[in-house]
Motif scaffolding. Sequence first.
Motif, PDB file in Angstrom:
ATOM      1  N   ASP A 179       1.384   4.239  -2.403  1.00  0.00           N
ATOM      2  CA  ASP A 179       1.105   6.327  -2.262  1.00  0.00           C
ATOM      3  C   ASP A 179       1.867   6.745  -3.139  1.00  0.00           C
ATOM      4  OD1 ASP A 179      -1.696   5.344  -0.288  1.00  0.00           O
ATOM      5  OD2 ASP A 179      -0.038   4.491   1.289  1.00  0.00           O
ATOM      6  N   GLU A 180       3.629   6.005  -2.716  1.00  0.00           N
ATOM      7  CA  GLU A 180       4.297   6.592  -2.679  1.00  0.00           C
ATOM      8  C   GLU A 180       4.291   7.749  -4.912  1.00  0.00           C
ATOM      9  OE1 GLU A 180       5.741   8.608  -0.946  1.00  0.00           O
ATOM     10  OE2 GLU A 180       6.100   7.267   1.655  1.00  0.00           O
ATOM     11  N   LEU A 181       3.846   6.129  -5.209  1.00  0.00           N
ATOM     12  CA  LEU A 181       3.955   6.288  -7.068  1.00  0.00           C
ATOM     13  C   LEU A 181       2.480   7.173  -7.354  1.00  0.00           C
ATOM     14  CD1 LEU A 181       4.175   5.797  -9.880  1.00  0.00           C
ATOM     15  CD2 LEU A 181       2.648   3.689  -9.393  1.00  0.00           C
ATOM     16  N   ARG A 182       1.643   7.655  -6.080  1.00  0.00           N
ATOM     17  CA  ARG A 182       0.754   8.929  -5.879  1.00  0.00           C
ATOM     18  C   ARG A 182       1.593   9.944  -5.533  1.00  0.00           C
ATOM     19  NH1 ARG A 182      -3.653  11.013  -3.253  1.00  0.00           N
ATOM     20  NH2 ARG A 182      -2.897  11.183  -1.673  1.00  0.00           N
ATOM     21  N   HIS A 183       2.111  10.084  -4.668  1.00  0.00           N
ATOM     22  CA  HIS A 183       2.389  11.183  -4.821  1.00  0.00           C
ATOM     23  C   HIS A 183       3.641  12.116  -6.047  1.00  0.00           C
ATOM     24  CE1 HIS A 183       3.019   9.212   0.274  1.00  0.00           C
ATOM     25  NE2 HIS A 183       1.202  10.080  -1.080  1.00  0.00           N
ATOM     26  N   VAL A 184       4.407  11.155  -6.215  1.00  0.00           N
ATOM     27  CA  VAL A 184       5.084  11.404  -7.560  1.00  0.00           C
ATOM     28  C   VAL A 184       4.220  12.136  -8.410  1.00  0.00           C
ATOM     29  CG1 VAL A 184       6.218   9.597  -8.310  1.00  0.00           C
ATOM     30  CG2 VAL A 184       6.910  11.860  -8.949  1.00  0.00           C
TER      31      VAL A 184
ATOM     32  N   ASP B 270      -1.656   9.661   3.698  1.00  0.00           N
ATOM     33  CA  ASP B 270      -1.050   8.495   3.296  1.00  0.00           C
ATOM     34  C   ASP B 270      -0.112   8.632   4.019  1.00  0.00           C
ATOM     35  OD1 ASP B 270      -2.981   8.575   1.228  1.00  0.00           O
ATOM     36  OD2 ASP B 270      -0.962   9.045  -0.047  1.00  0.00           O
ATOM     37  N   GLU B 271       0.560   9.748   4.444  1.00  0.00           N
ATOM     38  CA  GLU B 271       1.444   9.397   5.369  1.00  0.00           C
ATOM     39  C   GLU B 271       1.316   8.827   7.188  1.00  0.00           C
ATOM     40  OE1 GLU B 271       5.304   9.963   4.757  1.00  0.00           O
ATOM     41  OE2 GLU B 271       3.784  11.018   3.026  1.00  0.00           O
ATOM     42  N   ALA B 272       0.083   9.450   8.006  1.00  0.00           N
ATOM     43  CA  ALA B 272      -0.025   8.829   8.663  1.00  0.00           C
ATOM     44  C   ALA B 272      -0.070   7.711   9.221  1.00  0.00           C
ATOM     45  CB  ALA B 272      -1.543   9.567   9.349  1.00  0.00           C
ATOM     46  N   ARG B 273      -0.212   6.196   7.729  1.00  0.00           N
ATOM     47  CA  ARG B 273      -0.535   5.455   7.748  1.00  0.00           C
ATOM     48  C   ARG B 273       1.373   5.263   7.589  1.00  0.00           C
ATOM     49  NH1 ARG B 273      -1.297   3.436   3.482  1.00  0.00           N
ATOM     50  NH2 ARG B 273      -3.010   5.069   2.284  1.00  0.00           N
ATOM     51  N   HIS B 274       2.039   6.189   7.090  1.00  0.00           N
ATOM     52  CA  HIS B 274       3.719   4.990   6.755  1.00  0.00           C
ATOM     53  C   HIS B 274       4.320   5.855   8.112  1.00  0.00           C
ATOM     54  CE1 HIS B 274       3.200   6.769   2.121  1.00  0.00           C
ATOM     55  NE2 HIS B 274       2.490   5.957   2.663  1.00  0.00           N
ATOM     56  N   MET B 275       3.375   6.509   8.446  1.00  0.00           N
ATOM     57  CA  MET B 275       4.846   6.875   9.920  1.00  0.00           C
ATOM     58  C   MET B 275       4.125   5.484  11.027  1.00  0.00           C
ATOM     59  SD  MET B 275       2.861  10.758  10.459  1.00  0.00           S
ATOM     60  CE  MET B 275       3.587  10.619  11.964  1.00  0.00           C
TER      61      MET B 275
ATOM     62  N   MET C  88       0.823  -1.277  -0.226  1.00  0.00           N
ATOM     63  CA  MET C  88       0.075  -0.046  -0.386  1.00  0.00           C
ATOM     64  C   MET C  88       0.526   1.233   0.158  1.00  0.00           C
ATOM     65  SD  MET C  88      -3.181  -0.856   3.059  1.00  0.00           S
ATOM     66  CE  MET C  88      -3.999  -2.337   2.590  1.00  0.00           C
ATOM     67  N   GLN C  89       2.253   0.973   0.700  1.00  0.00           N
ATOM     68  CA  GLN C  89       3.031   2.185   0.299  1.00  0.00           C
ATOM     69  C   GLN C  89       3.499   3.057  -0.238  1.00  0.00           C
ATOM     70  OE1 GLN C  89       5.306   3.329   4.113  1.00  0.00           O
ATOM     71  NE2 GLN C  89       6.309   5.112   3.086  1.00  0.00           N
ATOM     72  N   SER C  90       4.396   1.938  -1.218  1.00  0.00           N
ATOM     73  CA  SER C  90       4.398   1.931  -2.121  1.00  0.00           C
ATOM     74  C   SER C  90       4.050   2.238  -3.663  1.00  0.00           C
ATOM     75  CB  SER C  90       4.843   0.130  -3.227  1.00  0.00           C
ATOM     76  OG  SER C  90       5.248   0.138  -4.451  1.00  0.00           O
TER      77      SER C  90
ATOM     78  N   PHE D  97      12.895   8.253   9.238  1.00  0.00           N
ATOM     79  CA  PHE D  97      12.226   9.884   7.937  1.00  0.00           C
ATOM     80  C   PHE D  97      10.425   9.944   8.302  1.00  0.00           C
ATOM     81  CE2 PHE D  97      12.077  11.167   3.619  1.00  0.00           C
ATOM     82  CZ  PHE D  97      12.610  12.197   2.919  1.00  0.00           C
ATOM     83  N   GLU D  98      10.326   9.251   7.865  1.00  0.00           N
ATOM     84  CA  GLU D  98       8.350   8.693   7.823  1.00  0.00           C
ATOM     85  C   GLU D  98       8.269   9.755   8.962  1.00  0.00           C
ATOM     86  OE1 GLU D  98       6.438   8.895   5.189  1.00  0.00           O
ATOM     87  OE2 GLU D  98       7.718   7.589   3.683  1.00  0.00           O
ATOM     88  N   TYR D  99       8.353   8.615  10.229  1.00  0.00           N
ATOM     89  CA  TYR D  99       7.677   9.282  11.123  1.00  0.00           C
ATOM     90  C   TYR D  99       8.101  10.296  11.722  1.00  0.00           C
ATOM     91  CZ  TYR D  99       4.969   8.457  15.491  1.00  0.00           C
ATOM     92  OH  TYR D  99       4.340   8.211  16.414  1.00  0.00           O
TER      93      TYR D  99
HETATM   94 FE   LIG Z   1       5.093   8.735   2.362  1.00  0.00          FE
END
Ligand SMILES: [Fe+2]
Lengths: 88, 500
Positions: free
Chosen positions: B135-140, B230-235, B131-133, B196-198
């Motif tokens: 998400d990150e594609l969505r971010h870029v 999405d970052e809250a989930r990544h953290m 899921m995070q992967s 990095f994320e947290y």
């Molecule tokens: Fe992230």
Amino acid sequence: MSKVYIALQDNDVSRYIVEAIEEDNPDVTVIHMPAMIRIENEGFLVVKRETVEEKLGREWDVQELHLNLITLGGNVDEEDDQLSLTWN
Amino acid sequence: MATKKLNLKDKYRLLTRDLDWEFSYQDRKEAFPYEEFEGIKITDWSKWEDPFRLTMDSYWKYQAEKEKKLYAILDAFSQNNGQTNISDPRYVNALKIFLTGVSPLEYQAYQGFAQTGREFGGIGARVACQMQSIDELRHVQTQIHAMSHYNKFFDGFQEFSHQHDRIWYLSVPKSFFNDARAAGPFEFMVAIGFSFEYVLTNLLFVPFMSGAAYNGDMATVTFGFSAQSDEARHMTLGLEVIKFLLEQHEDNVPIVQKWIDKWFWRGTRLLTIVAMMMDYMLPNKVMSWKEAWEVYFEEAGGALFKDLARYGIRMPKYAETIEKEKEHISHQAWWTFYTHGHATGFHTWVPSDEELDWLSEKYPDTFDKYYRPRWEMAKEMEAKGERFYTKALPQLCTVCQIPMLFTEMDDPTQTCYRSSDYEENKYHFCSDGCKDIFDDEPEKYVQSWLPVHQIFQGNCGGPDVEDILRDYYRINVGTDNMDMKGSPDELRWKEWKGTA
Ligand SMILES: [Fe+2]
Ligand SMILES: [Fe+2]
Ligand SMILES: [Zn+2]
């Protein structure tokens, strides 16, 4: 005790979520910043589905919180009826 | 028959845990070859807890909703010529740094989580990484999309991907992620997922994005907060990985601690550029870098490490140095970019008198004493028609790849400089933190692609700096670089506002 916190986008749904949080956690501090609202509390904070639904006047899934969430600090526990944040 | 709604825990179990299978005819160790290679001991993957209990079906539902909201705002922004409503055209230069320096990291995060997810034997961790992967594609993608609008009206956006792989200051973020991705899966998770994320991305995506809103940039704050949702989930994933590793085996504790020491140091170095963006590149100020650091690093990070103390984890090494740095690094960095402003893909400037006063007020212990006099001098030189650009190429730290711009924190007039000898060569560092990282794995860092070394070795064209900027970096010389004053960006702005 350390502070847990949650930050939400400043929008029409968050307004009611913040109201619900304030009702269920009377000691929270609410900080308004451009485009966001940060809510902090000592050690513990809970977002309860029932209270949010009451404020919004509609059904609300706890996972809908993700739509307005910016960041949080604390150990998360997400269940059907609530999301809580804690620090040991 | 009426369908019964599953509760969250059962749904998560069925749609995540139950997707895994036993290996009956293949060796499990061959399927997950990197799981043991870093010395980490996992005894029971079933102890993995995902606090968000998000299943793939809900994931798609909520992500689709986030995208709809985001794109509606991006459309409104471009249809209403939102670029004319920003506070000041200088602000757009922060976005140029964002697109060239940060967005490509989102892409690296996408690749890194896809790979790391594959390497974990536990299904819970695998699904969370997947899921995070995505998400990150969505971010870029959303960042490129949002900034494509600015690209129509401002210089310096057009070659972000080409430049990310080449420009001297962009090797700082690029090499940070390359370092993490060249490590094993658990170090990658401690590096990116946890350190990095947290703790660290909050400083970019929360106070800086709030600052974007305050400067009238609806597009950026919207993609920023959409990514951050999405970052809250990544953290939470990052924190879960740490707790899981520490609970699995006591032998993991010193390994994890070493990674925390390394990645918090690398992360704080990387954030130097964010410090500078907050203090110098947001014309309307929300909070200073120092204030943001106190809230998101000292307070939030402090609470986190207090929580982790029960596992025998302590604050990252050099926390005392890091605490002193918040008073200095934004000023040292902007001065470096200002004096190298002919070799940057964005514009630089002397802060206005009002901005200098704000900095004096926010940094009462350091700004007037060490930094304001430099800006007053730069202002005088500029008034005489002698805007200063240095002729020299900077020496770079072999680990963080930042020019040697930092001072000793106890003596801000003395450049901090360390070195190590390894196999007949001398290597240079900006700090004890970077030297430690090198000394622990010299065979890794001797391979660093250092932009200034590459120039001197003739690998970047030339021979003159201007040839390199134009042909190798693809900077439009005289348009994308140099001072904001007199730039085509500034001229266009004045035409829009009728003040040309
Ligand atoms: Fe992230
Ligand atoms: Fe991201
Ligand atoms: Zn360094």
